[in-house]
Design an enzyme around this catalytic site. Structure first.
Site, mmCIF file in Angstrom:
data_model
loop_
_atom_site.group_PDB
_atom_site.id
_atom_site.type_symbol
_atom_site.label_atom_id
_atom_site.label_comp_id
_atom_site.label_asym_id
_atom_site.label_seq_id
_atom_site.Cartn_x
_atom_site.Cartn_y
_atom_site.Cartn_z
ATOM 1 N N ASP A 16 8.225 4.981 2.525
ATOM 2 C CA ASP A 16 7.857 5.879 1.429
ATOM 3 C C ASP A 16 7.737 7.323 1.919
ATOM 4 O O ASP A 16 7.894 7.618 3.113
ATOM 5 C CB ASP A 16 6.558 5.409 0.754
ATOM 6 C CG ASP A 16 5.370 5.379 1.702
ATOM 7 O OD1 ASP A 16 5.547 5.607 2.925
ATOM 8 O OD2 ASP A 16 4.243 5.105 1.244
ATOM 9 N N GLY A 70 0.790 -1.221 0.000
ATOM 10 C CA GLY A 70 0.000 0.000 0.000
ATOM 11 C C GLY A 70 0.820 1.268 0.000
ATOM 12 O O GLY A 70 0.332 2.322 0.409
ATOM 13 N N ASN A 86 2.845 -3.133 5.824
ATOM 14 C CA ASN A 86 3.154 -2.347 4.628
ATOM 15 C C ASN A 86 4.671 -2.372 4.482
ATOM 16 O O ASN A 86 5.387 -1.888 5.357
ATOM 17 C CB ASN A 86 2.628 -0.916 4.795
ATOM 18 C CG ASN A 86 2.516 -0.173 3.478
ATOM 19 O OD1 ASN A 86 2.686 -0.735 2.407
ATOM 20 N ND2 ASN A 86 2.221 1.115 3.566
ATOM 21 N N ASP A 140 -8.278 6.057 2.513
ATOM 22 C CA ASP A 140 -7.176 6.718 3.193
ATOM 23 C C ASP A 140 -6.593 7.840 2.327
ATOM 24 O O ASP A 140 -6.655 7.809 1.104
ATOM 25 C CB ASP A 140 -6.087 5.711 3.557
ATOM 26 C CG ASP A 140 -5.576 4.915 2.356
ATOM 27 O OD1 ASP A 140 -6.416 4.469 1.552
ATOM 28 O OD2 ASP A 140 -4.349 4.741 2.226
ATOM 29 N N ASP A 141 -6.054 8.847 3.013
ATOM 30 C CA ASP A 141 -5.266 9.908 2.385
ATOM 31 C C ASP A 141 -6.062 10.715 1.364
ATOM 32 O O ASP A 141 -5.602 10.974 0.241
ATOM 33 C CB ASP A 141 -3.992 9.329 1.762
ATOM 34 C CG ASP A 141 -3.133 8.599 2.791
ATOM 35 O OD1 ASP A 141 -3.348 8.833 3.994
ATOM 36 O OD2 ASP A 141 -2.273 7.796 2.396
#
Length: 291
Positions: free
Chosen positions: A242, A15, A271, A122-123
């Site tokens: 990330d 993800g 993740n 999400d986000d």
């Protein structure tokens, strides 16, 4: 909830933001993980355009052939391939035609043997962006997200009695970072989500932080209460590196996870690190913990 010695769902959520993993690496990961108890893989790379930006469109032939091969490789290793949709960016929740679009795309995966799907919010901005949605859902993003999953489940073919749906709500941690990036969330987000979300849909959570140093049993019990005792899935952002963590290399053993978490947590997914080969080092400890 019945106490369990281990999580029912154990594995990976791909993800992260950044370059997609190679298909060859994913296949190696399946073999590596299956030998250590992995049984679940959620395909949700943020930079796959057909997962997020172009989620309404079917995969072109070449990309679809790659995904089919990946699904078969997962099945060969007795790993449940979970396909993730990321429809939230700019979504008009009151437009029910988009529910049909998602179910139609899911049908292609169902015909390939996929039986679990995740809808990820999400986000994205913390408030509804369309006036029609604000009116329809009483100005509540939480209510809209739960209701949308209810519509998705209601519109799936009646023969899909073996399908499982998951959700990642926009409010997926108590971390102040979410509000600094996406705006202030409505109060009692999880409790409001539970008013419209079907009781059988599992809900993602990352822990007290987006990147949590520790996750305690009391913490997840509180979250389970807030979502109305639906199945809880931990999206553990370790060892991912990330975005702002791109200059970090997380290769230490997993730590800070209460060994009693399976008492209240349905699934535990990591993740992973963007670097393919280096990622096997921390993931070995994540798989050992989960199993």
């Amino acid at each position: 909830m019945i106490e369990s010695a281990t999580f029912e769902r154990r594995g990976i959520v791909e993800g992260f933001f950044g370059p997609l993993w190679s298909t060859a690496h994913r296949r190696r990961l399946f073999e590596f993980g299956a030998a250590r108890g992995m049984n679940t893989y959620l395909y949700a790379p943020k930079d796959d355009p057909y997962h997020r930006k172009l989620w309404r469109l079917p995969y072109p032939p070449a990309e679809w052939r790659q995904l089919l091969g990946l699904i078969r490789q997962a099945q060969k290793n007795r790993i449940d391939f979970v396909y993730g949709f990321h429809p939230g960016e700019g979504l008009r929740f009151s437009d029910t035609t988009l529910v049909g679009t998602l179910v139609a795309k899911a049908t292609r995966f169902y015909d390939a043997g996929v039986r679990t799907f995740a809808v990820l919010f999400d986000d994205i901005p913390s408030r509804l962006s369309h006036a029609q949605d604000r009116h329809a859902f009483k100005n509540s993003l939480a209510r809209a997200e739960g209701a949308w999953l209810a519509e998705v489940e209601a519109h799936q073919p009646s023969s899909w009695s073996d399908v499982e749906w998951w959700i990642c709500p926009s409010y997926y941690s108590e971390d102040d970072l979410l509000e600094r990036v996406f705006g202030r969330f409505e109060p009692f987000f999880l409790e409001t989500l539970a008013e419209t979300l079907p009781a059988n849909i599992a809900c993602f959570w990352t822990g007290p932080k987006v990147v949590s140093r520790k996750i305690a049993l009391n913490h997840v019990r509180t979250i389970t209460d807030r979502i109305g005792h639906r199945p809880l899935l931990l999206w553990d952002n370790y060892p991912v590196n990330d975005l702002s963590m791109s200059d970090e290399l997380h290769i230490s053993p997993l730590s800070g996870r209460d060994p009693r978490l399976p008492q209240s947590v349905y699934g535990y997914l990591n993740n992973p690190l963007l670097q393919e080969d280096m990622g096997f080092l921390p993931l070995a400890t994540c798989f050992d913990y989960a199993a």
